[in-house]
Design a protein around this motif. Sequence first.
Motif, mmCIF file in Angstrom:
data_model
loop_
_atom_site.group_PDB
_atom_site.id
_atom_site.type_symbol
_atom_site.label_atom_id
_atom_site.label_comp_id
_atom_site.label_asym_id
_atom_site.label_seq_id
_atom_site.Cartn_x
_atom_site.Cartn_y
_atom_site.Cartn_z
ATOM 1 N N ALA A 372 -7.820 -4.305 7.326
ATOM 2 C CA ALA A 372 -6.603 -4.561 6.560
ATOM 3 C C ALA A 372 -7.000 -4.873 5.220
ATOM 4 O O ALA A 372 -6.557 -4.192 4.256
ATOM 5 N N MET A 373 -7.640 -5.910 5.107
ATOM 6 C CA MET A 373 -8.264 -6.492 3.835
ATOM 7 C C MET A 373 -8.971 -5.399 2.994
ATOM 8 O O MET A 373 -8.623 -5.421 1.799
ATOM 9 N N ALA A 374 -9.783 -4.663 3.690
ATOM 10 C CA ALA A 374 -10.408 -3.472 3.011
ATOM 11 C C ALA A 374 -9.438 -2.358 2.409
ATOM 12 O O ALA A 374 -9.842 -2.273 1.347
ATOM 13 N N CYS A 432 -15.577 -6.859 3.256
ATOM 14 C CA CYS A 432 -14.549 -8.149 3.747
ATOM 15 C C CYS A 432 -15.020 -8.492 5.136
ATOM 16 O O CYS A 432 -16.024 -7.893 5.861
ATOM 17 N N ASP A 433 -14.508 -9.791 5.319
ATOM 18 C CA ASP A 433 -15.134 -10.523 6.565
ATOM 19 C C ASP A 433 -13.991 -11.383 7.353
ATOM 20 O O ASP A 433 -12.752 -11.164 6.502
ATOM 21 N N GLU A 434 -14.305 -12.124 8.237
ATOM 22 C CA GLU A 434 -13.374 -12.900 9.019
ATOM 23 C C GLU A 434 -12.845 -13.748 7.875
ATOM 24 O O GLU A 434 -11.709 -14.435 8.149
ATOM 25 N N THR A 435 -13.461 -14.367 6.958
ATOM 26 C CA THR A 435 -13.143 -15.287 5.932
ATOM 27 C C THR A 435 -12.554 -14.920 4.803
ATOM 28 O O THR A 435 -11.950 -15.756 3.889
ATOM 29 N N THR A 436 -12.343 -13.625 4.645
ATOM 30 C CA THR A 436 -11.593 -13.007 3.484
ATOM 31 C C THR A 436 -10.055 -13.581 3.559
ATOM 32 O O THR A 436 -9.179 -13.112 4.467
ATOM 33 N N THR A 437 -9.576 -13.817 2.314
ATOM 34 C CA THR A 437 -8.163 -14.004 2.211
ATOM 35 C C THR A 437 -7.505 -13.014 1.294
ATOM 36 O O THR A 437 -8.194 -12.437 0.291
ATOM 37 N N VAL A 438 -6.296 -13.106 1.114
ATOM 38 C CA VAL A 438 -5.355 -12.098 0.131
ATOM 39 C C VAL A 438 -5.882 -12.672 -1.226
ATOM 40 O O VAL A 438 -5.983 -12.006 -2.163
ATOM 41 N N CYS A 452 -3.371 -8.650 -10.404
ATOM 42 C CA CYS A 452 -3.365 -9.618 -9.363
ATOM 43 C C CYS A 452 -2.218 -9.942 -8.349
ATOM 44 O O CYS A 452 -1.916 -11.051 -7.969
ATOM 45 N N ASP A 453 -1.231 -8.919 -8.550
ATOM 46 C CA ASP A 453 -0.087 -9.130 -7.994
ATOM 47 C C ASP A 453 -0.009 -9.128 -6.419
ATOM 48 O O ASP A 453 -0.939 -8.300 -5.948
ATOM 49 N N ARG A 454 0.239 -10.345 -6.026
ATOM 50 C CA ARG A 454 -0.293 -10.449 -4.311
ATOM 51 C C ARG A 454 0.918 -9.970 -3.348
ATOM 52 O O ARG A 454 0.984 -9.742 -2.121
ATOM 53 N N GLY A 455 1.807 -9.292 -4.233
ATOM 54 C CA GLY A 455 2.782 -8.808 -3.134
ATOM 55 C C GLY A 455 2.594 -7.355 -2.768
ATOM 56 O O GLY A 455 3.634 -6.526 -2.620
ATOM 57 N N TRP A 456 1.308 -6.948 -2.603
ATOM 58 C CA TRP A 456 0.977 -5.489 -2.299
ATOM 59 C C TRP A 456 1.607 -5.213 -0.965
ATOM 60 O O TRP A 456 1.462 -5.908 -0.110
ATOM 61 N N ALA A 457 1.976 -3.967 -0.791
ATOM 62 C CA ALA A 457 2.345 -3.601 0.430
ATOM 63 C C ALA A 457 1.808 -2.239 0.430
ATOM 64 O O ALA A 457 1.745 -1.306 -0.199
ATOM 65 N N THR A 458 0.802 -1.757 1.627
ATOM 66 C CA THR A 458 0.466 -0.713 2.104
ATOM 67 C C THR A 458 0.198 -0.476 3.544
ATOM 68 O O THR A 458 0.149 -1.325 4.341
ATOM 69 N N THR A 459 0.417 0.868 3.807
ATOM 70 C CA THR A 459 0.225 1.321 5.281
ATOM 71 C C THR A 459 -1.375 1.090 5.508
ATOM 72 O O THR A 459 -1.966 2.051 4.575
ATOM 73 N N VAL A 460 -1.936 0.445 6.298
ATOM 74 C CA VAL A 460 -3.335 0.477 6.648
ATOM 75 C C VAL A 460 -3.573 1.644 7.708
ATOM 76 O O VAL A 460 -3.213 1.481 8.614
ATOM 77 N N PRO A 461 -4.167 2.377 7.214
ATOM 78 C CA PRO A 461 -4.658 3.628 8.186
ATOM 79 C C PRO A 461 -5.877 3.153 8.943
ATOM 80 O O PRO A 461 -6.783 2.379 8.659
ATOM 81 N N ALA A 462 -5.768 3.832 10.327
ATOM 82 C CA ALA A 462 -6.585 3.194 11.393
ATOM 83 C C ALA A 462 -8.021 3.905 10.877
ATOM 84 O O ALA A 462 -7.901 5.154 10.668
#
Length: 959
Positions: A372-374, A432-438, A452-462
């Motif tokens: 999801a982070m990526a 990205c990895d386990e330690t990656t944050t928003v 740098c808006d942190r209110g991003w919303a996105t549908t995470v494709p599988a």
Amino acid sequence: MSQAVHPQPSLSSADVFADRHVGPDREELQRILDLIGVSDLEDLASRVVPSSIADPAHDNGLQSLPPASSEVQALAELAELASQNTVATSMIGLGYYGTHTPAVLRRSIIENPAWYTAYTPYQPEISQGRLEALLNFQTMVSDLTGMDVANASMLDESTAAAEAMTLLRRATKNRSPRFVVDADVFPQTMAVIATRAEPLGIEVVCADLTEGLPEGEFFGVLMQVPGASGRVVDIAPIVAAAHERGALVAVGADLLALTVVAAPGEQGADVCFGTTQRFGVPMGFGGPHAGYLSVRSAYARSMPGRLVGVSKDADDNLAYRLSLQTREQHIRREKATSNICTAQVLLAVLAAMYASYHGPNGLRAIAERVHAMAMILADRLAAGGLRVVHANVFDTILVHVPGGAQDVVAAAKRDANINLRLVDADHVAVACDETTTVEHIAAVAAAFGQSCDRGWATTVPAVAPARSSEYLTHPAFGRYHTETAMLRYLRRLSDKDIALDRSMIPLGSCTMKLNAAAEMEPITWPEFAGLHPFAPTVDVRGMRTLITRLETWLADITGYDRISLQPNAGSQGEYAGLLAIRGYHLARGDVRRDVCLIPSSAHGTNAASAVMAGMRVVVVNCRANGDVDTADLKEKIATHAEELAAIMITYPSTHGVFEHEVREICSAVHDAGGQVYVDGANLNALVGVARPGHFGGDVSHLNLHKTFCIPHGGGGPGVGPIGVREHLAPFLPGHPLASDLPGSATISGAPYGSASILPITYAYIVMMGAEGLRRATLTAIASANYIARRLADHFPILYTGDSGWVAHECILDLRPITKATGVTVDDVAKRLADFGFHAPTMSFPVSGTLMVEPTESENLDEIDAFCDAMIAIRGEIDAVAAGVWPVEDNPLRGAPHTAECLVGEWDHPYTREQAAYPNGRPSVGARDKVWPSVRRIDGVYGDRNLVCSCPPISAFSEA
């Protein structure tokens, strides 16, 4: 350096580390010296070490070392070096990722001597804990890759890929020398494959497999999921196409990705390889990490390395042990297909327990968050008009930034202390990895010039192809999700083992010495553990200083001119050293020089390494006293004079003696145009006493996990650096991602191998100082001679030097005893477990013998307890010989004895008390009783019924 430049610090007797490292105190040492008949350690040196090679105490290569430091001073020095490192947020990827090590695992495994001081589980009855943990590891890898069988770990991902290549070559009937490697494989893996392929006559063909397979024949194909670019491809069509053309396929797979991506085994792959680093194991500037290799069942018996299998013990209980082929290099020698004789057990245990602690659902949740982070970052960058090159990725995105890649990387570093990967002038990769944050994602977006808006919303494709099959369904991965359950599980497993925290481990040629807590402490410091191996030089100044100093000290100690720390095991050091010799000859136009002379007494990896380096092995005979037969050597040199590349000798010899003719041997080879490889397995008998680089060696590997205190870790980690004379320096290992290492051959995935454990050796040298190191060597030699003298009237000592002395180890010859009584070396080894001791090295280098090495760290009480146990065992053997007990039913043949076997009916001619308490019932101050958890294991049954993953719980109830 002189005392005037470096005055000795004022240390109280309580601060002298050597007094804590060296076991015998002054009074005990005198008793040892009195028994062996010398006045002091220097007198011993003059008698044991041949004068032709001996260094005097005042000129032994150690004078350049700093004066001995206390533990407090050494840790302060290492803390200062650590402070010079910058632990940036690493988003470089390429097989090395940030991960959270659960505190219960760090403290209970990595920082626990019950786990890190154990030896390879060659005595399975007292290694059941480690073996169960490794079976969990194998099950984890098999499940996630979708393969039938996995081994107990490899040295790293890149060497696992090289082993996969040679496995495919052995397994296929296709005789083509060509091997196809996808262009999206990690660059360090590509380099190791190329190094391994060239001496073996394998032609590596690099191709973009998304555009189809190349024309012509080839025996194998290797690809990676995800690739270096982050791209995830559907490998099924590629695998099918390769199979149609008679080739086998190996796939490098990220295990965390495989919780959400289809398993390669389910898509037709024949072999899988990779690393388990991101399962809780810190990056550590490159290692150590547990690589893995898994295969279809048809290739299980061709796998290199160690394989834990399920068998049964004498009472028909399920029991674990190493399967036969895991020591093939000892058995097949010059016909061996791999020189791997070690693994990364400690890190494999950590990775397996990480999977157990999180369980399948926890691992999937981590993977989904990483993905999801990526995807969030990719969405943000695409929305800002940048092109993300690949849409189907797991954790790494490749961003096209025409002409601006360097600026993006610089901005991320400058503004957020984040390291991104500069691919080329137009592309940046972000992992990205386990330690990656928003917050990290926002900072990276800003470096690309995005909001740098942190209110991003996105549908995470599988990511596709998605995984649908289950994994990690065994209870081992479902029971231990609470800290209480996990710490009790780890304690229960460790209680089944004998490690150095419980007993002397007198293994010959393995040097199981103290691994001091002060040496171990720095390896978990974030400033060492948190470094990516490809981090900018500015981030690793302290680590680079440590490496440079260590290289200098090791060169001075060994008498060589240059050191490479890249090989991450002794076997890899052998290989690197032989490649240096090969490169030297080829550079001089001596293309015919490919014969490697190896004494018949040599460690099996020597011959296997020579074959891997493209050399032909010619065996040199040994005399009856164990020395190299110089007459046979001269004959072999004369026969192969124009083809002679090298000789490999171990010094002191594998037979445990200082051979007096070593200079003559070296000179004879040099006169014929060959090079001399001195195996450093027994360097613990040389440090401060003699230098292989001075008495004729051109190259040596050094086992830092033996002589220089890196712990064996249950069979890994290790470090096997090589030292060379100046003429071989141009042929030291290089690395494609380290411009300061210009050599062409790449041995390991990381430029400096298992760098995170180098502080252990650094601390040892700093705390011992010149005097302490020489004292350690001579004490080890004294203790070995003490054992030889105490036991000589009970067991024949097979080899001694010209004057009746052994070096750092001695060989007890049980062959005449076995012939006379039927009691075998196995019987003695297993009976020692009832006395609370790990057995010495069995049947190496001579079948039917025990090779004993006490090391300098054992005090006289422990040495005497071992000798008393062996003498008591000889008394039991005599009872068998006298007919008191039959040869098939006596305390030796019945050993080891569990508590369970003593309960209930007892139909043996010896008593329960004789079985369990051969020294008598323990009294106050006596050795604690060690209870083996299983009886003697049936290895033949296990080899015929190869089960190498966790058996179902029903199997235990059935047993």
